[in-house]
Design a protein around this motif. Structure first.
Motif, PDB file in Angstrom:
ATOM      1  N   ASP A 143      21.040  68.380  65.021  1.00  0.00           N
ATOM      2  CA  ASP A 143      22.616  67.717  65.458  1.00  0.00           C
ATOM      3  C   ASP A 143      22.415  66.628  66.123  1.00  0.00           C
ATOM      4  OD1 ASP A 143      21.509  68.827  67.673  1.00  0.00           O
ATOM      5  OD2 ASP A 143      21.985  70.821  67.151  1.00  0.00           O
ATOM      6  N   VAL A 144      23.059  65.977  67.210  1.00  0.00           N
ATOM      7  CA  VAL A 144      23.416  64.962  67.672  1.00  0.00           C
ATOM      8  C   VAL A 144      22.778  65.392  69.460  1.00  0.00           C
ATOM      9  CG1 VAL A 144      25.336  63.820  67.136  1.00  0.00           C
ATOM     10  CG2 VAL A 144      25.527  65.359  68.906  1.00  0.00           C
ATOM     11  N   GLU A 145      22.403  66.241  69.912  1.00  0.00           N
ATOM     12  CA  GLU A 145      21.089  66.840  70.569  1.00  0.00           C
ATOM     13  C   GLU A 145      20.089  66.945  70.357  1.00  0.00           C
ATOM     14  OE1 GLU A 145      23.784  69.195  69.674  1.00  0.00           O
ATOM     15  OE2 GLU A 145      24.990  68.288  71.280  1.00  0.00           O
ATOM     16  N   VAL A 147      18.819  64.335  68.070  1.00  0.00           N
ATOM     17  CA  VAL A 147      18.538  62.995  68.238  1.00  0.00           C
ATOM     18  C   VAL A 147      18.270  62.611  70.001  1.00  0.00           C
ATOM     19  CG1 VAL A 147      19.951  60.705  67.888  1.00  0.00           C
ATOM     20  CG2 VAL A 147      19.970  62.594  65.972  1.00  0.00           C
ATOM     21  N   ALA A 148      19.079  63.037  70.856  1.00  0.00           N
ATOM     22  CA  ALA A 148      18.784  62.602  72.159  1.00  0.00           C
ATOM     23  C   ALA A 148      17.690  63.343  72.489  1.00  0.00           C
ATOM     24  CB  ALA A 148      20.248  63.308  72.630  1.00  0.00           C
ATOM     25  N   GLY A 173      28.266  61.528  62.453  1.00  0.00           N
ATOM     26  CA  GLY A 173      27.906  61.330  64.199  1.00  0.00           C
ATOM     27  C   GLY A 173      27.021  61.473  64.177  1.00  0.00           C
ATOM     28  N   ILE A 174      26.178  62.735  63.294  1.00  0.00           N
ATOM     29  CA  ILE A 174      24.447  62.245  63.897  1.00  0.00           C
ATOM     30  C   ILE A 174      23.703  61.167  63.100  1.00  0.00           C
ATOM     31  CG2 ILE A 174      22.362  63.944  63.153  1.00  0.00           C
ATOM     32  CD1 ILE A 174      24.239  65.949  62.463  1.00  0.00           C
ATOM     33  N   ALA A 176      25.812  57.653  63.338  1.00  0.00           N
ATOM     34  CA  ALA A 176      25.499  57.037  64.240  1.00  0.00           C
ATOM     35  C   ALA A 176      24.833  57.440  65.598  1.00  0.00           C
ATOM     36  CB  ALA A 176      27.045  56.967  65.071  1.00  0.00           C
ATOM     37  N   ALA A 177      24.521  58.131  65.828  1.00  0.00           N
ATOM     38  CA  ALA A 177      23.594  58.403  67.483  1.00  0.00           C
ATOM     39  C   ALA A 177      22.384  58.056  66.765  1.00  0.00           C
ATOM     40  CB  ALA A 177      23.303  59.604  67.853  1.00  0.00           C
ATOM     41  N   GLN A 180      22.391  54.694  66.941  1.00  0.00           N
ATOM     42  CA  GLN A 180      22.117  54.093  68.498  1.00  0.00           C
ATOM     43  C   GLN A 180      21.137  53.583  68.716  1.00  0.00           C
ATOM     44  OE1 GLN A 180      25.074  55.977  70.394  1.00  0.00           O
ATOM     45  NE2 GLN A 180      25.860  53.702  72.008  1.00  0.00           N
ATOM     46  N   LYS A 181      20.357  54.989  68.651  1.00  0.00           N
ATOM     47  CA  LYS A 181      19.383  54.989  69.402  1.00  0.00           C
ATOM     48  C   LYS A 181      18.358  54.283  68.757  1.00  0.00           C
ATOM     49  CE  LYS A 181      17.117  58.085  71.466  1.00  0.00           C
ATOM     50  NZ  LYS A 181      15.848  60.177  72.196  1.00  0.00           N
TER      51      LYS A 181
END
Ligand code: SF4
Length: 311
Positions: A143-145, A147-148, A173-174, A176-177, A180-181
């Motif tokens: 999930d995006v978490e 990725v963060a 969404g994942i 895109a994250a 972006q990173k």
């Protein structure tokens, strides 16, 4: 009551191929025949094949040396192929070609020195197989978490790949994250979600607003079936994932409801028809088939089954 029958639904080309492969292998080599993991993630299909003498195993050590083993549609890691060769097994590979495509990309990226961020669900057979192609070069994110939480330096040589049966929206969404990173990240132009998963999700998304309740035929361990039920719930509708008509609870429905019926890529059509017949009989339901997209994909049998053995 009105029943909206989503189309496309049910068997995809990979599942059709895997089932035909297992039937062909049974005819040609006879029982017992071993399959590493469930041939497809569908309980009724597994039960049917068990009755014909197929033995499903979770470890190659369970297969007697010299026997025939088939790899499921979800694919296997190279380590499993090595273990099969070591036991002198006749291996038949029923991996879906769309899963193989992701394996091939993982091997290529790893060889080129990339670290691969693989988007998938931990523990799924396909994920284990794909990650096994380059275990030292792949990290899993769900999930995006996740990725963060990645700590790669900004200029790391990165690529991403995805499991084939994810939610199209969540995966977008994942990715895109990730982009972006790590703007330099390589990967497919969109994702690796297969045509069948995309089309079944698109059909539910297009039709769900007209429904009061959504029924998804499929097994609990079927990734793409779960995603269909999720889409319905995300759209505010009650959704139930069932294997057979025996799990249908009539308290889920009011007599004037509109029910959207779909099926995951490994769910047999006869189980869909049994649900329809039951609702028609109980609620005098009318049936309307709605085709959102046509499908004409077919995959050939595994290489090992395309030629007859010499007698
Ligand atoms: S769901 Fe997609 S990837 Fe999986 S077997 Fe079917 S076509 Fe292949």
């Amino acid at each position: 009551m009105k029943l909206i029958l989503a189309n496309p639904r049910g068997f995809c080309a990979g599942v059709n191929m895997a089932i035909e492969a297992l039937e062909t292998a049974l005819t040609r080599f006879g029982a017992p025949l071993y399959v590493y993991h469930e041939i497809v993630h569908n309980r009724p299909i597994v039960v049917r094949f068990r009755a014909k003498g197929v033995i499903f195993v979770d470890s190659i050590a369970e297969v007697p040396p010299g026997s025939t083993v088939m790899y499921s549609a979800h694919g296997v890691a190279p380590e499993i192929r090595r273990q099969s060769a070591e036991r002198n097994l006749r291996a038949i590979d029923a991996t879906c070609p769309l899963v193989t495509k992701v394996h091939t990309a993982a091997i290529r990226y790893a060889k080129e020195g990339y670290t691969i961020v693989y988007i998938g669900h931990e523990g799924h057979d396909e994920v284990i197989g794909t990650m096994g192609e380059a275990p030292d070069s792949i990290v899993l994110v769900e999930d995006v978490e996740d990725v963060a939480a990645l700590t790669f330096p900004p200029d790391t040589k990165l690529a991403f790949l995805t499991q084939t049966t994810l939610s199209v929206d969540e995966t977008r969404g994942i990715i895109a994250a990730l982009r972006q990173k790590y703007p330099q990240i390589a990967g497919p132009s969109q994702d690796d979600i297969c045509y069948a998963t995309q089309n079944r999700q698109e059909a539910v998304r297009d039709l769900v607003d007209e429904a009061d309740v959504v029924i998804v035929l499929g097994s609990r361990n079927s990734s793409n079936s779960n995603r269909l039920a999720e889409i319905a719930r995300q759209n505010g509708k009650a959704a139930y994932l069932i294997d057979t008509v025996a799990e249908l609870n009539l308290n889920w429905f009011r007599p004037t409801d509109t029910i959207l019926i779909t099926a995951g890529a490994s769910a047999p059509e006869d189980h869909v028809q049994e649900v329809i017949n039951h609702l028609r009989h109980t609620f005098a339901a009318e049936v309307e088939t709605r085709t959102v997209r046509e499908e004409n994909v077919r995959f050939p049998l595994p290489r090992e089954l395309r030629v007859l053995p010499r007698i």
